[in-house]
Every structure is written in structure tokens, then in C-alpha cells.
Scaffold this motif. Sequence first.
Motif, PDB file in Angstrom:
ATOM      1  N   VAL A 447      -6.029  -1.282  15.009  1.00  0.00           N
ATOM      2  CA  VAL A 447      -5.719   0.151  14.931  1.00  0.00           C
ATOM      3  C   VAL A 447      -4.484   0.499  15.768  1.00  0.00           C
ATOM      4  N   LEU A 448      -4.287  -0.215  16.879  1.00  0.00           N
ATOM      5  CA  LEU A 448      -3.112   0.085  17.707  1.00  0.00           C
ATOM      6  C   LEU A 448      -1.838  -0.467  17.068  1.00  0.00           C
ATOM      7  N   GLU A 449      -1.971  -1.623  16.409  1.00  0.00           N
ATOM      8  CA  GLU A 449      -0.787  -2.198  15.747  1.00  0.00           C
ATOM      9  C   GLU A 449      -0.367  -1.375  14.540  1.00  0.00           C
ATOM     10  N   ASN A 450      -1.346  -0.997  13.745  1.00  0.00           N
ATOM     11  CA  ASN A 450      -1.016  -0.306  12.494  1.00  0.00           C
ATOM     12  C   ASN A 450      -1.282   1.182  12.647  1.00  0.00           C
ATOM     13  N   ASP A 451      -0.324   1.882  13.218  1.00  0.00           N
ATOM     14  CA  ASP A 451      -0.535   3.322  13.389  1.00  0.00           C
ATOM     15  C   ASP A 451       0.170   4.099  12.279  1.00  0.00           C
ATOM     16  N   VAL A 452       0.052   5.411  12.354  1.00  0.00           N
ATOM     17  CA  VAL A 452       0.544   6.220  11.231  1.00  0.00           C
ATOM     18  C   VAL A 452       2.071   6.241  11.174  1.00  0.00           C
ATOM     19  N   ALA A 453       2.726   6.033  12.332  1.00  0.00           N
ATOM     20  CA  ALA A 453       4.193   5.993  12.320  1.00  0.00           C
ATOM     21  C   ALA A 453       4.655   4.776  11.515  1.00  0.00           C
ATOM     22  N   LYS A 454       3.929   3.660  11.688  1.00  0.00           N
ATOM     23  CA  LYS A 454       4.273   2.449  10.943  1.00  0.00           C
ATOM     24  C   LYS A 454       4.011   2.668   9.439  1.00  0.00           C
ATOM     25  N   TRP A 455       2.927   3.365   9.149  1.00  0.00           N
ATOM     26  CA  TRP A 455       2.601   3.665   7.745  1.00  0.00           C
ATOM     27  C   TRP A 455       3.740   4.439   7.076  1.00  0.00           C
ATOM     28  N   SER A 456       4.182   5.535   7.721  1.00  0.00           N
ATOM     29  CA  SER A 456       5.218   6.347   7.071  1.00  0.00           C
ATOM     30  C   SER A 456       6.530   5.578   7.009  1.00  0.00           C
ATOM     31  N   ALA A 457       6.834   4.796   8.060  1.00  0.00           N
ATOM     32  CA  ALA A 457       8.087   4.027   8.038  1.00  0.00           C
ATOM     33  C   ALA A 457       8.058   3.007   6.898  1.00  0.00           C
ATOM     34  N   THR A 458       6.913   2.349   6.706  1.00  0.00           N
ATOM     35  CA  THR A 458       6.812   1.341   5.643  1.00  0.00           C
ATOM     36  C   THR A 458       6.977   1.984   4.266  1.00  0.00           C
ATOM     37  N   PHE A 459       6.340   3.138   4.088  1.00  0.00           N
ATOM     38  CA  PHE A 459       6.466   3.813   2.795  1.00  0.00           C
ATOM     39  C   PHE A 459       7.920   4.228   2.548  1.00  0.00           C
ATOM     40  N   LEU A 460       8.530   4.818   3.575  1.00  0.00           N
ATOM     41  CA  LEU A 460       9.897   5.321   3.393  1.00  0.00           C
ATOM     42  C   LEU A 460      10.901   4.180   3.194  1.00  0.00           C
ATOM     43  N   GLU A 461      10.628   3.022   3.820  1.00  0.00           N
ATOM     44  CA  GLU A 461      11.493   1.855   3.580  1.00  0.00           C
ATOM     45  C   GLU A 461      11.402   1.415   2.114  1.00  0.00           C
ATOM     46  N   GLU A 462      10.177   1.379   1.609  1.00  0.00           N
ATOM     47  CA  GLU A 462       9.999   0.989   0.196  1.00  0.00           C
ATOM     48  C   GLU A 462      10.714   1.976  -0.719  1.00  0.00           C
ATOM     49  N   LEU A 463      10.646   3.237  -0.341  1.00  0.00           N
ATOM     50  CA  LEU A 463      11.294   4.273  -1.144  1.00  0.00           C
ATOM     51  C   LEU A 463      12.815   4.120  -1.094  1.00  0.00           C
ATOM     52  N   ALA A 464      13.334   3.780   0.084  1.00  0.00           N
ATOM     53  CA  ALA A 464      14.791   3.593   0.214  1.00  0.00           C
ATOM     54  C   ALA A 464      15.232   2.403  -0.643  1.00  0.00           C
ATOM     55  N   ARG A 465      14.423   1.332  -0.628  1.00  0.00           N
ATOM     56  CA  ARG A 465      14.742   0.159  -1.468  1.00  0.00           C
ATOM     57  C   ARG A 465      14.769   0.553  -2.930  1.00  0.00           C
ATOM     58  N   ALA A 466      13.770   1.346  -3.337  1.00  0.00           N
ATOM     59  CA  ALA A 466      13.680   1.765  -4.738  1.00  0.00           C
ATOM     60  C   ALA A 466      14.895   2.601  -5.102  1.00  0.00           C
ATOM     61  N   SER A 467      15.341   3.438  -4.177  1.00  0.00           N
ATOM     62  CA  SER A 467      16.467   4.302  -4.506  1.00  0.00           C
ATOM     63  C   SER A 467      17.757   3.489  -4.579  1.00  0.00           C
ATOM     64  N   HIS A 468      17.901   2.440  -3.738  1.00  0.00           N
ATOM     65  CA  HIS A 468      19.090   1.577  -3.848  1.00  0.00           C
ATOM     66  C   HIS A 468      19.081   0.824  -5.153  1.00  0.00           C
ATOM     67  N   ALA A 469      17.900   0.348  -5.557  1.00  0.00           N
ATOM     68  CA  ALA A 469      17.801  -0.412  -6.808  1.00  0.00           C
ATOM     69  C   ALA A 469      18.233   0.468  -7.974  1.00  0.00           C
ATOM     70  N   THR A 470      17.809   1.739  -7.949  1.00  0.00           N
ATOM     71  CA  THR A 470      18.188   2.651  -9.027  1.00  0.00           C
ATOM     72  C   THR A 470      19.690   2.905  -8.980  1.00  0.00           C
ATOM     73  N   ALA A 471      20.195   3.120  -7.740  1.00  0.00           N
ATOM     74  CA  ALA A 471      21.610   3.444  -7.601  1.00  0.00           C
ATOM     75  C   ALA A 471      22.488   2.300  -8.079  1.00  0.00           C
ATOM     76  N   SER A 472      22.017   1.049  -7.925  1.00  0.00           N
ATOM     77  CA  SER A 472      22.895  -0.041  -8.335  1.00  0.00           C
ATOM     78  C   SER A 472      22.801  -0.326  -9.832  1.00  0.00           C
ATOM     79  N   SER A 473      21.785   0.209 -10.526  1.00  0.00           N
ATOM     80  CA  SER A 473      21.773   0.012 -11.971  1.00  0.00           C
ATOM     81  C   SER A 473      22.410   1.193 -12.693  1.00  0.00           C
ATOM     82  N   SER A 474      22.342   2.365 -12.105  1.00  0.00           N
ATOM     83  CA  SER A 474      22.977   3.542 -12.677  1.00  0.00           C
ATOM     84  C   SER A 474      23.075   4.576 -11.575  1.00  0.00           C
TER      85      SER A 474
END
Length: 488
Positions: A447-474
Motif C-alpha cells: 500500500v505504501l509503494e502503490n499510492d494514488v499519486a503513482k496511480w494517476s502518474a501511471t495513467f497519465l503516462e499511458e495517455l501521453a504515450r497514446a497521444s504521441h502515437a496518434t500524433a505521429s500517425s496523423s
Amino acid sequence: MVVANRLAVDSVTEPDGTQGWKLSPGGLVTALEPVMRSADGAWIGWPGSVDTHVEPFEHGGITMVPVSLDQTEVERYYEGFSNDTLWPLYHDVIAQPSYHREWWDSYVSVNRRFAERAAALASEGATVWVHDYQLQLVPGLLREQRPDLTIGFFNHIPFPAYGLYSQLPWRRQILTGLLGADVIGFQRTADAGNFARAVRRLFGYETRGSSIRVPLENTDERRPERSRTVVARAFPISIDSASFAELAARPDVVERARQIREDLGNPKTVLFGVDRLDYTKGIRHRLKAYAELLEDGRLDAADTTLIQVASPSRERVAAYMELRDEIEMTVGRINGDFGAIGSAPVHYLHHGYPREEMVALYLAADVMLVTALRDGMNLVAKEYVASRIDGDGVLILSEFAGASDDLRQSLLINPHDIQGVKEAIVTAVEMDPRERKRRMRALRRKVLENDVAKWSATFLEELARASHATASSSAPTRDGVELEEAGS
Ligand code: G6P
């Protein structure tokens, strides 16, 4: 930008009678507040009461954008479709879902209102994160109006197996709404799997691992097979673990925990449950197991107390009213059968409490009972663990709560198996202190390792990756005209 059913602030009346706002104490707000502040973000949501028309305002560096709901919308969109259709359906039909077309119509029009607010306010190329089952149409509606945006969606509750999901008369529209997102987050891998299966069954789209290929409407003859990739996978949510640990170390909170035990007459064992008063939480099952243990004489009412906090929730929905009556009758019966003057085997409290008091209760509790019949995650289980800085205490945890994926060193139970719940309670009460500490140490690490800050950072990183992937195809622009990148 965050889009959620509830705004991040609650309305408060100041001592001088004026009306003000206070940041909501929930985990989502705590997690996203620093991100939102540094990104100059806006939070779109309902202030929680009928017909509250308030202009956007600043609060703690975040622009709050209230969306007003009228009485009919509260009844049909919030109490009706969100909490009497989707909530029971997504929690494996523990209660019977009601399907009403006028509720659906209201759900569509309120989702449209949220999407329009977001579309009007988001800056070019912004990231928008939509939350939970109340707003599943928003990603699709938003993408139609603003293809330049990067859109994430997180489902805080379970996503049901196809055999149940397929009951929903509007099952295709909901999937289309969700697939407007670039990343769709779920609590458990099983939820993401259920979603992908529904997409395959209803639309026949290709899914591979966490990627779903969503064909685009074919408007360009030179690119006949264009598609978008949507990522759908698990991002198990957590809590602000450090802040619970900090509270647990505060002398006034420790003193309050001692006081609570003293007020209870210093019983040998304190069992504790805290839930929104909701039929998904298995409160009845827990009370039944406890009552049988008192009846069998395996627990002695003279030196055992169960504190059950049940915070009021969705009180105008019939299933919740019935549940309340049932729980309160059961508590009355247990106290009548096993209580004595000055001692009640169940302390039932129909209130919400501030976080300090919750942590004091966690510290006062020898055994924590989480017996949900179905739960997206269950943050109470994580709060209990984070608060036990003394390394003591036993967590009994339902395998039907998302938290059980991670918290394997708890005593895992099937709440439908009353005998099993009884055995787990006795095991917890009698557990050797060294064994308790060994288990709690392992739980705390998680519970101390996986806190909510890590959760939101992980989600937002995945979202940033998805947005780069879209940007590089169109490169979609605000007016929807796609500009091909040089050389592509
Ligand atoms: C669950 C849902 C949330 C919701 C909360 C309280 O945790 O996932 O979206 O806000 O319950 O319910 P309420 O209906 O009061 O917002």
C-alpha cells in the motif's frame, strides 16, 4: 481537465452564514489536485444539489466548472440510470437493475452537457480525463466535437461479464461512448477483459492484449483501412497512503483511538466495518456471521464489539432504503439478543466521519471486515493498512473486491460462504501477534509503494504515450481537418 460527476469541492456554510467551498476529502481529489494545479487545470462536475447555477470559479489554483442538474435530471440521470441501472448491473446484478427509456434519455442529455462544457473550455490539444460510470458517453461525444484532444477514461467500478452487460438495452451506445477515449482504465485485469470481450461480441473489432483497433469512418479513399488504437487495461487505484500514516502518528489521533476503546469498555476484541450504506458491501453477510458466532458462543459479547459505520448514500433510491431498514433491524436484533446494560455487541453509526476520526477507528480496531459482494477496488481496506503504522491488526478481505488482487496477505474470504467468514473472524481474533505483524508488514509494503499519486502518474503516462502515437500517425486539428505530417 477532469470531467467527473462530482465537483472537487463541497459547498459549506461559513460561521457568518455566507456560502463557500471546501476541497472534497476523497482520494481522487487528493491525487489529482497537485497535477491540476501545476497544469492550470479545470474540473468539471456537479456540485451535488438540485438547480445550483454557479459560474466557474477558482479554488486552490483549479478552475471549478459547476454543471447544474435540475430535479428531473437528479431523479433520472443520477438516481435512476447511474445508480439504479448501471450501478446494480455493473455490480453483477446484486440488486435488480431497472431499465427505463426516459432515464436513458436523461443520461444522454446530461452526458452531452458535460461534453459540451469540456469541448468549449479545453485548450487546443489538451488532455481530458473523464471519470466513472455516470459519464460513459462523454469520451465519444467529446471526440466528435474536439478530435484534437487526448481523452482518457477511468471506470472506478467493476465492468461486468458479457452475459450480464448484454442485458443493457443501450449496450452498443455505451461502448461507442467509451471507445471515444484513447485510454480506458479499469480497476482489475478481469474488468478490462470483460470490456474487450463486449467490444468483440458487439462490434467484432480486433483486440490484442490491451489494444483495441477501432475502425474510423472511411472518409479518405487514399487510406482505405484507417483505424485508431484504444488502450484498455487495468490501473488499480489506491489512496494517499502517506497522509494516513501521518495521521496515525499524531498524538491526538492515537489518544482518540485509546479513548474509543475505553468508551467501549475496553473489550478484548474490537471488530470494525466502514462502508457507504450500499448493498454491494456485504454488510448483511458480515452481521450474519458475527451474530452466529455470538450464538455459537465462539465469540463472547461481554468482551467483543463490532463497530459498523455506514455512511448515508443515495437515500432516495428504493434499494438503498430497503437495505437500511434491513440492516437496522438486524443490528437491533443482535443487540437485543446478545446485549446487556452498558454493553452492545454492535455499535452502529449512520454517519460519515472526518479522516482523523476514521484513522483513530482504524487504530482502535483489532480486525477490519471488508466483506463486499462486489467492489471495484475498496479503498477502506487500503486505508486500514496504511493507518496501521504499529504493524498490527488483521484485515479480512473479500475476494470480490479489487483490492484482493494486491492484498494477498489479508485473510481472503468469499462473503457468500458464511461458514468461511465465521472461520476467518475466529482465525483473526485468535491470530498469534507475530503472524499478525508478518502479514501486516507485507500488506503495508504494497500500500505504501502503490499510492494514488503513482496511480494517476501511471495513467497519465499511458495517455501521453497514446497521444504521441496518434500524433505521429496523423495530426488532428481543432476543426477536424487532418494534417499529414511532412514525409508521411
Ligand atoms: C463510488 C463511485 C463514485 C461515487 C461514489 C459516491 O465510489 O465509483 O463515482 O462518487 O461511489 O457515490 P455518490 O453517488 O454519492 O457520488
